[in-house]
Structure formats: structure tokens, C-alpha cells
Design a protein around this motif. Structure first.
Motif: not given
Ligand SMILES: Cc1cc2nc3c(=O)[nH]c(=O)nc-3n(C[C@H](O)[C@H](O)[C@H](O)COP(=O)(O)OP(=O)(O)OC[C@H]3O[C@@H](n4cnc5c(N)ncnc54)[C@H](O)[C@@H]3O)c2cc1C
Length: 347
Positions: A121, A214, A124, A114, A48, A51, A112, A53, A46
Motif C-alpha cells: 500500500q 505517533r 506513508g 513487515s 505479514g 496490521s 507497524p 488486515t 499472504v
Molecule cells: C497503529 C497503526 C498505525 C499505522 N500507521 C500507518 C501509517 O502511518 N501509514 C501507513 O501507510 N500505514 C499505517 N498502518 C497500516 C500498516 O502499518 C501498513 O499497511 C503495513 O505495511 C502493514 O504491514 P503488515 O506486515 O502488518 O501487513 P499485513 O496486514 O499482514 O498485510 C497487508 C497487505 O500486504 C500483503 N502482504 C504482506 N506481506 C506481503 C508479502 N511479503 N508479499 C506480498 N504481499 C504481502 C497482504 O497480503 C495484505 O494485502 C498503521 C497500522 C497500525 C496498526
């Protein structure tokens, strides 16, 4: 529902890794879930906004992308209740709430990804976590094909952790999240960077400051591919900190309990001489050692090799083992740095 075959995921992950998905299933509504084959449901990853992965192989599993959107708002005397669909963008949600005069999410601006990934995770920043506002998560179970409501308590939230990374991993997907924003909003200004703001600052002022810090500190993935903090801040016994303090001044640390402290992974990597370290197109960022960047054509394997080198070097210097925060996805599903290192040794 949209389905595409043999597609590159380079635009679907912020590290811009060019891995090929055999199939991408984009879900436009929750009812689309009933159209997905069981085999695909149970073997898919799955995704999102990618960001957090890292695709470690040139091939990936089938990708399921929840793209359903919508924000419902319910006003109560003491609080505002929101239900937000998984495909909404997190930062856009923060902007929307602040725009409506609802305080609470401002410290979590510019993260970043969804909304659906936020509970996974327990995102935070600046002393605040998703779990502080989460009332429930709506979860589609791949086996029962039912949507169930999981309460905040049952989500088992922890530091960058939840039930969705543990017993519910690969068993379903998050459809929406329920949030509560109190009308007795209080600013959270304890974290460095926000602590000089006036206590009467509005949520919008705090959000603007968070965005400013940030933007200055972290590379924007649209300009330089990265996945944010690559490793978690390690939690260690207080004796490890005492040892470090004998050798270094001002070791950054955050007390966790009477016996444990959290160290700053960025500081450990920096002091190991690895800030700006480059291995081909994979590198640590020049200003923020905790961020691994892709300067152009790094493959998943290149990023893994660099991560492994960082982990080993930090361990040799400090005896502290780093654990990655970014999810490692191989052709057949999730793996880890430890697992990949083991496989390499056995080859
Ligand atoms: C520049 C930058 C700064 C960041 N700063 C922070 C920060 O300050 N704090 C922080 O906590 N994180 C931070 N992150 C990490 C990231 O933003 C988070 O982990 C975010 O929640 C990931 O969202 P995504 O949709 O891109 O997830 P993805 O990378 O697509 O997926 C991450 C995980 O969530 C699961 N997932 C995604 N959508 C679903 C769904 N609908 N149902 C079940 N599982 C799902 C995926 O299977 C995977 O295990 C940062 C990342 C970047 C690139």
C-alpha cells in the motif's frame, strides 16, 4: 518451513480477531517456496504482521507467512543501497538505518508491519512515502516460480496504492525490497508536528519527534487492538470542499490538483458525531476517530458492521463516500465492504 493446522490467528493480526486458519505455512527461507503445494500457493492469503488486515469471517484461507529476514548494505559514493528481506519488521529497519547514520526513513518511523507489506500500500506518513526510497521489489511469481525484479516505476506506486494491490494481487509474494538512501540527505519538515523543528535537525531528532507524536496520537496495538487508519482520506472535487467551507470553519484539506482535494476522513467521522462511538466491542477510538479498535471480543463481523455504519453516516452527513484502507479477508479470499453490504442486502 513450518506448517500448523487449524490455528487461531488472534495473535497474528493487530485487530486481534479470533479467526481460524485451516493451515499456516511459515516460510523460513526463499527456497521453502518450492516446497509449497500449487493449490495452497494459488488460494492462500499472504500475511505479514497483520496490521492492515481484517479477517471478516470465523474462517480464513490458507495463510502463507514470509518469515525470511536479513538486511544487506552496499555503500556507494553518493548513496547507500539496501536490500531487505520481506520478514523484517519495518520500524526495526528504520531504527537500524538511523543507528547507522543513514537519513531518509525517519518520517516513516513506528509504522507497524513487515518490510514485505510496505510496497503493497506504499506506506506513508509525515509527507514521505515508501516509494521515495524504493529502487526495486523482488517478486516471487506463483505461476512461473521465478523471482523477478520490479523497478520502482513498474510498481505503479500511488497514494496507498501499487501494482501489488491491482494486477499482481494474489499472483505471488514480495521476497525483498531494494532501497536507496542518498548521502545528500535533506530533512522533510513540512508536515504539521515537524514544522517547528530546526532545519539543521538530525534524522534521529526527527525520528524521535515522529515517534513521540505517533505514540501520543495513535493507540498502540499491543495495548488496544486496532489496525491504524481504517479508511483512506477521500479525494473529492474542489466543489465539495467549497460546500463544506460554507458550513464549517477550518475544514482540513490537502490540494491534489487544480480540481481535486484530499479531505481528512478522521474529521468527517468526528463531525458526524462518531468519535468514541461503540457497537459492542467494536468502537472508534476516543482520541482518533479514524481508528477502529477492538475492546476485547469483537468479531470480524462486528468490525464490518461498525465500518458500514460509519460509511453510511458520513455519506448521509457530507455526501462523501469513504473507502477502507484495511484489507478485508473472507474465508475464500479478499472481499470489500461494498461487496459484504451487497451480500447482506441480497440475503
Ligand atoms: C497503529 C497503526 C498505525 C499505522 N500507521 C500507518 C501509517 O502511518 N501509514 C501507513 O501507510 N500505514 C499505517 N498502518 C497500516 C500498516 O502499518 C501498513 O499497511 C503495513 O505495511 C502493514 O504491514 P503488515 O506486515 O502488518 O501487513 P499485513 O496486514 O499482514 O498485510 C497487508 C497487505 O500486504 C500483503 N502482504 C504482506 N506481506 C506481503 C508479502 N511479503 N508479499 C506480498 N504481499 C504481502 C497482504 O497480503 C495484505 O494485502 C498503521 C497500522 C497500525 C496498526
Amino acid at each position: 518451513m513450518k506448517v500448523s493446522n487449524h490455528q487461531s490467528l488472534s495473535c497474528f493480526n493487530t485487530l486481534a480477531i479470533n479467526a481460524i486458519a485451516p493451515k499456516i505455512i511459515e516460510l523460513e527461507s526463499i527456497s521453502d517456496l518450492s516446497l509449497v503445494d500449487d493449490i495452497d500457493l494459488k488460494s492462500a492469503y499472504v500475511l505479514g504482521e497483520g496490521s492492515n488486515t481484517l479477517f471478516v469471517d470465523t474462517q480464513t484461507p490458507v495463510i502463507i507467512k514470509p518469515a525470511f529476514t536479513g538486511i544487506e548494505l552496499n555503500e556507494h559514493e553518493e548513496y547507500t543501497e539496501l536490500e531487505v528481506k520481506a520478514g523484517e519488521n519495518w520500524h526495526q529497519l528504520v531504527l537500524t538505518t538511523i543507528d547507522k547514520g543513514l537519513g531518509g526513513l525517519e518520517n516513516l518511523a513506528l509504522i507497524p508491519g513487515s518490510v514485505g507489506a510496505a510496497p503493497v500500500q506504499n506506506i506513508g506518513a509525515y509527507g514521505v512515502e515508501f516509494s521515495d526510497f524504493c529502487r526495486y521489489v523482488k517478486w516471487f511469481d506463483f505461476t512461473t516460480k521465478q523471482v523477478v525484479k520490479i523497478s520502482n516505476r513498474d510498481c505503479q506506486f500511488g497514494y496507498r496504492d501499487s501494482i501489488f494491490k491491482r494486477s499482481l494481487k494474489d499472483k505471488g509474494l514480495i521476497v525483498s525490497v531494494g532501497l536507496i538512501l542518498s548521502k545528500r540527505w535533506q530533512p522533510k519538515l513540512t508536515y504539521a508536528g515537524l514544522d517547528d523543528l530546526d532545519k539543521t535537525s538530525s534524522a534521529k531528532t526527527i525520528m524521535d519527534r515522529v515517534i513521540e507524536i505517533r505514540s501520543a496520537k495513535l493507540p498502540n496495538p499491543n495495548h488496544l487492538a486496532n489496525a491504524g487508519s481504517f479508511f483512506k482520506n477521500p479525494v473529492v472535487d474542489s466543489s465539495v470542499l467549497s460546500e463544506l467551507e460554507r458550513k464549517y470553519d477550518n475544514v482540513p484539506n490537502y490540494p491534489i490538483s487544480d480540481t481535486e482535494v484530499k479531505l481528512a476522513a478522521a474529521w468527517l467521522i468526528d463531525k458526524s458525531g462518531l468519535k468514541g462511538y461503540r457497537l459492542g466491542d467494536a468502537a472508534t477510538h476516543e482520541k482518533q476517530a479514524l481508528v477502529i479498535v477492538n475492546h476485547g471480543n469483537a468479531s470480524g463481523k462486528d468490525i464490518v458492521d461498525l465500518a458500514s455504519y460509519i460509511k453510511t453516516t458520513v455519506f448521509q452527513h457530507f455526501g462523501v463516500m469513504l473507502e477502507h484502507e484495511v484489507r478485508f479477508i473472507a474465508k475464500d479470499g479478499e472481499t470489500s465492504l461494498v461487496q459484504l453490504e451487497r451480500e447482506q442486502t441480497n440475503d
